[in-house]
Design a protein around this motif. Structure first.
Motif, mmCIF file in Angstrom:
data_model
loop_
_atom_site.group_PDB
_atom_site.id
_atom_site.type_symbol
_atom_site.label_atom_id
_atom_site.label_comp_id
_atom_site.label_asym_id
_atom_site.label_seq_id
_atom_site.Cartn_x
_atom_site.Cartn_y
_atom_site.Cartn_z
ATOM 1 N N THR A 168 0.839 -1.200 0.000
ATOM 2 C CA THR A 168 0.000 0.000 0.000
ATOM 3 C C THR A 168 0.875 1.251 0.000
ATOM 4 O OG1 THR A 168 -1.608 -1.261 1.248
ATOM 5 C CG2 THR A 168 -1.978 1.106 1.123
ATOM 6 N N GLY B 118 -6.988 -3.531 3.270
ATOM 7 C CA GLY B 118 -6.184 -4.472 4.048
ATOM 8 C C GLY B 118 -6.943 -5.642 4.607
ATOM 9 N N GLU B 119 -8.222 -5.495 4.846
ATOM 10 C CA GLU B 119 -9.027 -6.567 5.427
ATOM 11 C C GLU B 119 -10.487 -6.179 5.222
ATOM 12 O OE1 GLU B 119 -9.185 -6.288 9.727
ATOM 13 O OE2 GLU B 119 -7.908 -4.527 9.623
ATOM 14 N N PRO B 120 -11.371 -7.144 5.426
ATOM 15 C CA PRO B 120 -12.783 -6.779 5.293
ATOM 16 C C PRO B 120 -13.137 -5.729 6.343
ATOM 17 C CG PRO B 120 -12.496 -9.175 5.398
ATOM 18 C CD PRO B 120 -11.174 -8.562 5.713
ATOM 19 N N ASP C 148 -13.902 1.051 -0.401
ATOM 20 C CA ASP C 148 -13.342 -0.143 0.259
ATOM 21 C C ASP C 148 -12.617 -0.909 -0.832
ATOM 22 O OD1 ASP C 148 -12.832 -2.611 1.357
ATOM 23 O OD2 ASP C 148 -14.912 -3.083 1.845
ATOM 24 N N THR C 149 -11.283 -0.826 -0.822
ATOM 25 C CA THR C 149 -10.486 -1.293 -1.956
ATOM 26 C C THR C 149 -9.888 -2.660 -1.683
ATOM 27 O OG1 THR C 149 -8.542 -0.225 -1.034
ATOM 28 C CG2 THR C 149 -9.862 1.091 -2.542
ATOM 29 N N TRP D 45 -7.325 -5.573 -2.844
ATOM 30 C CA TRP D 45 -6.180 -5.919 -3.690
ATOM 31 C C TRP D 45 -5.135 -6.618 -2.836
ATOM 32 C CZ3 TRP D 45 -1.516 -2.579 -3.799
ATOM 33 C CH2 TRP D 45 -1.551 -1.534 -2.865
ATOM 34 N N GLN D 46 -3.974 -6.903 -3.398
ATOM 35 C CA GLN D 46 -2.940 -7.674 -2.708
ATOM 36 C C GLN D 46 -1.550 -7.195 -3.142
ATOM 37 O OE1 GLN D 46 -4.126 -11.467 -4.647
ATOM 38 N NE2 GLN D 46 -4.847 -12.103 -2.620
ATOM 39 N N THR D 47 -0.537 -7.599 -2.377
ATOM 40 C CA THR D 47 0.846 -7.319 -2.773
ATOM 41 C C THR D 47 1.053 -7.763 -4.225
ATOM 42 O OG1 THR D 47 1.537 -7.754 -0.505
ATOM 43 C CG2 THR D 47 3.270 -7.797 -2.188
ATOM 44 N N ASP E 33 -8.273 -15.796 -1.560
ATOM 45 C CA ASP E 33 -9.340 -15.211 -0.748
ATOM 46 C C ASP E 33 -10.668 -15.897 -1.049
ATOM 47 O OD1 ASP E 33 -8.197 -13.259 0.872
ATOM 48 O OD2 ASP E 33 -8.184 -11.763 -0.719
ATOM 49 N N ARG F 34 -8.890 -14.944 3.951
ATOM 50 C CA ARG F 34 -7.972 -15.881 3.316
ATOM 51 C C ARG F 34 -8.447 -17.329 3.463
ATOM 52 N NH1 ARG F 34 -3.721 -13.408 0.431
ATOM 53 N NH2 ARG F 34 -2.700 -15.426 0.636
ATOM 54 N N ARG G 125 -0.233 -9.350 6.675
ATOM 55 C CA ARG G 125 -0.253 -10.775 6.340
ATOM 56 C C ARG G 125 0.772 -11.521 7.155
ATOM 57 N NH1 ARG G 125 -0.492 -11.237 -0.182
ATOM 58 N NH2 ARG G 125 0.509 -13.255 0.070
HETATM 59 O O1 PRX Z 1 -7.222 -11.173 2.294
HETATM 60 C C1 PRX Z 1 -7.137 -10.027 1.489
HETATM 61 C C2 PRX Z 1 -6.855 -8.820 2.369
HETATM 62 O O2 PRX Z 1 -5.459 -8.633 2.367
HETATM 63 C C3 PRX Z 1 -4.828 -9.632 1.542
HETATM 64 C C4 PRX Z 1 -3.641 -9.039 0.846
HETATM 65 O O3 PRX Z 1 -2.695 -8.626 1.784
HETATM 66 P P1 PRX Z 1 -1.408 -7.827 1.326
HETATM 67 O O4 PRX Z 1 -0.770 -8.531 0.188
HETATM 68 O O5 PRX Z 1 -0.592 -7.605 2.533
HETATM 69 O O6 PRX Z 1 -1.970 -6.482 0.795
HETATM 70 C C5 PRX Z 1 -2.702 -5.671 1.648
HETATM 71 C C6 PRX Z 1 -2.998 -4.354 0.995
HETATM 72 C C7 PRX Z 1 -3.500 -4.431 -0.364
HETATM 73 C C8 PRX Z 1 -5.905 -10.082 0.612
HETATM 74 O O7 PRX Z 1 -5.625 -11.362 0.091
HETATM 75 N N1 PRX Z 1 -7.510 -7.595 1.872
HETATM 76 C C9 PRX Z 1 -6.912 -6.523 1.316
HETATM 77 N N2 PRX Z 1 -7.821 -5.555 1.071
HETATM 78 C C10 PRX Z 1 -9.032 -6.032 1.453
HETATM 79 C C11 PRX Z 1 -8.826 -7.338 1.962
HETATM 80 N N3 PRX Z 1 -9.852 -8.083 2.402
HETATM 81 C C12 PRX Z 1 -11.090 -7.551 2.348
HETATM 82 N N4 PRX Z 1 -11.353 -6.313 1.892
HETATM 83 C C13 PRX Z 1 -10.367 -5.513 1.441
HETATM 84 N N5 PRX Z 1 -10.649 -4.287 1.013
#
Ligand code: PRX
Length: 653
Positions: free
Chosen positions: A320, A396-398, A420-421, A423-425, A507, A522, A533
């Motif tokens: 992020t 980052g999370e729900p 509410d975005t 995405w992932q690394t 996810d 997850r 994570r």
């Molecule tokens: O489980 C999802 C959760 O964070 C994971 C990705 O973590 P990371 O690679 O550290 O990146 C975090 C920042 C983008 C995903 O597999 N996650 C991320 N955003 C959300 C989310 N779960 C629910 N809603 C979100 N908006």
């Protein structure tokens, strides 16, 4: 996951829709659902036209011959043959129009403040780039960055990108083993760190941690040390021949530098993230596609314009921070705010104080922070003027609807759309999200796909369903290009699940009757602690380093503030007895080797773990115990009596 799915079904059933205000829509970069739909359809049906047009808004030294090359799936290539440079696009490109505009506002925890115009940030980055060249860093070399969130974090990232080296930022909260693992795997040549940083009034001795971390890392030639304070030094040791002070070695270095021309598919950075095995994996991101993804998502999802004052509270050590603190906002010529410290130092109004002082207009943070602010009480945000805010983001999370509604009402005064975005690394940029001037939002749902993204919820065998595994059908420009040094793991882990037809996100998700996506968490053994994570396998490996530990199982359970918290079930070697002292020693190992944010909420000493006949730990049962639910099916256990003892021990711990 069943429990979360049931809860989410309930949410879907009761959810309301929130529309953006007319005044927001009027000024938005994207104003109507029809416009979104038209562009979305184009991005799916003619991705080359769509992405080619977006990419043309940026600067390329050489054009591409092909937008997308899918000839060697899943090793997709974007903007084939083109050349560009991220730092050039973030800085040089804006000098003519925005040279005197503030690019970066930095506030340190003790209250020190600095601002840089685009011109000044450009000069500082060039000086840093010239210093790196002077120290022998060249295109393609790996450079580790382990810094507090100070202006030099942004400058050093841009400088590394400018000379075409590859940055590997290590989050400042990581401890010695986490540093060492990343340096060894990436064979970093140079490490950029500082004599220290501040956290809740304490000095974090970053250089000391690096010294321990690089022990046994033969690739490291130099450690470049930045003084946290411009005029004085925090205590740290310098090793002759290896360690250099930035303020000394950078003296007299030129303030101009011609950015290295990088191929679109040249590596831009490595960022390590937790996987299902013990060691973190180095996610590879490349130049051109990443740049286009970071640029467009910022423009559309955060509706960014050059007059915005934008603050994303993430550390640059996470994805992020890469995409939405450094690259994305600077690509959009926005003013970026960064803050070194904690939200409750010196008091619980610190964040709101920053928003008031700098008139922040777009604010992006994590649900865990929002829940913490909620717990602290409305009086802290209410004590400051937050009327400059026009858009709020979550990542980052729900996000639970209570937190979402509090965010909207108390922080946004019912006047700011919330994005509410999801995405992932690995994805590099936002994939599922509301578009703020367009989408009717539902609290708890990341809503609809971004341009170019075709998500699906699938069964294990690849049929579309309304509750299952979240998958992405098409490649997108900012996607990961692989796992550093392990392309087979990339191919199998991300594209192996449905024979290469979909990207596997790990996810779980649901869809509702409007086609909105609801991410529930997850499906693998990654625990999302306060949006970070954490790999249970890595923790299980590390606690074995305590001589009394024979085996362990870490699980994630619901936590009111952090989203998930860790519980450790530990079997001791014969002759050892569980004690508070032993718990403390185990915690010390985790804190010292991995980082304090990975500490469990609770350690439970047990005689045995619930395993299937093939020896697999049934974490689902451990979760039932820890969350106080009736136990699920225990018939597959090798020894069903094990679980009664665990229930007892859990109650006593
Ligand atoms: O489980 C999802 C959760 O964070 C994971 C990705 O973590 P990371 O690679 O550290 O990146 C975090 C920042 C983008 C995903 O597999 N996650 C991320 N955003 C959300 C989310 N779960 C629910 N809603 C979100 N908006």
């Amino acid at each position: 996951m069943e429990v979360e799915a049931e809860q989410t079904r309930n949410l879907i059933h009761h959810s309301h829709k929130y529309a953006p205000s007319a005044s927001f829509v009027e000024q938005a970069n994207l104003k109507s659902f029809e416009e979104y739909k038209r562009l979305y359809d184009e991005s799916i049906n003619s991705p080359e036209t769509f992405w080619g047009r977006v990419a043309s808004e940026l600067h390329w030294f050489n054009p591409w011959s092909q937008v997308l090359d899918s000839s060697d799936k899943p090793f997709f290539k974007w903007f084939v043959g083109a050349q560009t440079n991220l730092a050039y696009n973030c800085l040089d490109r804006h000098l003519e129009l925005h040279g005197d505009k503030i690019a970066l506002i930095y506030e340190g925890e003790p209250g020190d403040r600095l601002t840089y115009t685009y011109r000044q940030l450009h000069e500082e980055t060039c000086k840093f780039a010239n210093t790196l060249l002077h120290l022998g860093v060249r295109k393609g070399d790996r450079v580790a960055i382990y810094l507090p969130l100070v202006a030099e974090s942004v400058i050093s990232i841009l400088a590394v990108a400018r000379i075409g080296a590859i940055h590997n930022v290590i989050f400042g909260g990581f401890a010695v083993d986490s540093i060492k693992g990343r340096i060894l795997d990436s064979t970093a040549k140079l490490i950029i760190t500082s004599d220290g940083g501040y956290r809740r009034g304490r000095v974090i001795p970053l250089k000391d941690l690096v010294d321990e971390g690089v022990d046994g890392c033969p690739s490291v030639e130099k450690i470049l040390v930045i003084r946290r304070h411009p005029d004085r030094q925090l205590p740290c040791k310098m090793q002759e021949g290896r360690d250099v002070w930035y303020h000394e070695v950078s003296q007299g270095k030129s303030l101009s530098h011609e950015a290295q021309h990088m191929d679109a598919e040249d590596m831009l950075f490595l960022l390590y993230t937790s996987g299902t095995t013990g060691s973190p994996k180095g996610i590879v991101h490349t130049t051109g596609g990443y740049m286009v993804g970071a640029y467009l998502t910022c423009k559309i999802v955060f509706d960014l314009k050059p007059h915005d004052i934008y603050w994303c509270t993430a550390d640059v050590g996470w994805i992020t921070g890469h995409t939405y603190v450094v690259y994305g906002p600077l690509l959009n010529a926005t003013t970026v705010v960064i803050f070194e410290g904690a939200p409750d130092w010196p008091d619980k109004a610190r964040f709101w104080d920053i928003i008031e002082r700098y008139s922040v207009s777009v604010f992006y943070t994590a649900p865990t922070a929002i829940r913490t602010f909620m717990k602290w009480g409305d009086e802290f945000p209410n004590s400051k003027n937050l009327s400059s805010l026009r858009l709020l983001g979550s990542v980052g999370e729900p996000i639970n609807p209570e937190a979402w509604l509090w965010y909207r009402t108390v922080i946004g005064h019912d006047n700011c759309p919330i994005v509410d975005t999801w995405w992932q690394t690995e994805t590099g940029s936002i994939l599922i999200t509301p578009i703020p001037g367009v989408t009717l939002t539902k609290p708890g749902s990341a809503t609809l796909p971004f341009f170019g993204i075709e998500p699906a919820v699938l069964t294990e065998t690849g049929e579309v369903t309304d509750y299952g595994s979240l998958a992405i059908k098409k490649p997108w420009p900012s996607m990961l290009r692989g796992i550093y040094g392990n392309q087979e793991r990339y191919k199998q882990g991300y594209w192996g699940m449905w024979e290469g037809k979909y990207y596997y996100t790990s996810d779980g998700a649901l869809t509702d009757e409007d086609g909105y996506f609801w991410i529930i968490g997850r499906l693998d053994d990654i625990v999302n602690v306060a949006g970070h994570r954490v790999s249970t396998a890595e923790l299980e490996g590390v606690v074995l380093e305590h001589h009394s530990v024979a085996e362990s199982a870490f699980i994630g359970i619901h936590h009111d503030i952090k989203g998930q918290g860790l519980i450790a079930f530990i079997i001791l070697r014969q002759g050892n007895v569980g004690s508070p002292k032993l718990k403390q020693e185990i915690n010390e190992i985790i804190g010292k080797k991995l980082g304090k944010f990975e500490l469990p909420e609770k350690i439970v000493f047990v005689n045995d773990l619930p395993k299937t006949r093939s020896g697999k730990i049934m974490r689902r049962l451990l979760r039932d115990v820890a969350e106080g639910r009736p136990l699920g099916n225990t018939t597959t256990l090798a020894d069903p009596s094990v679980i009664d003892h665990i229930v007892e021990e859990f109650k006593l711990s």
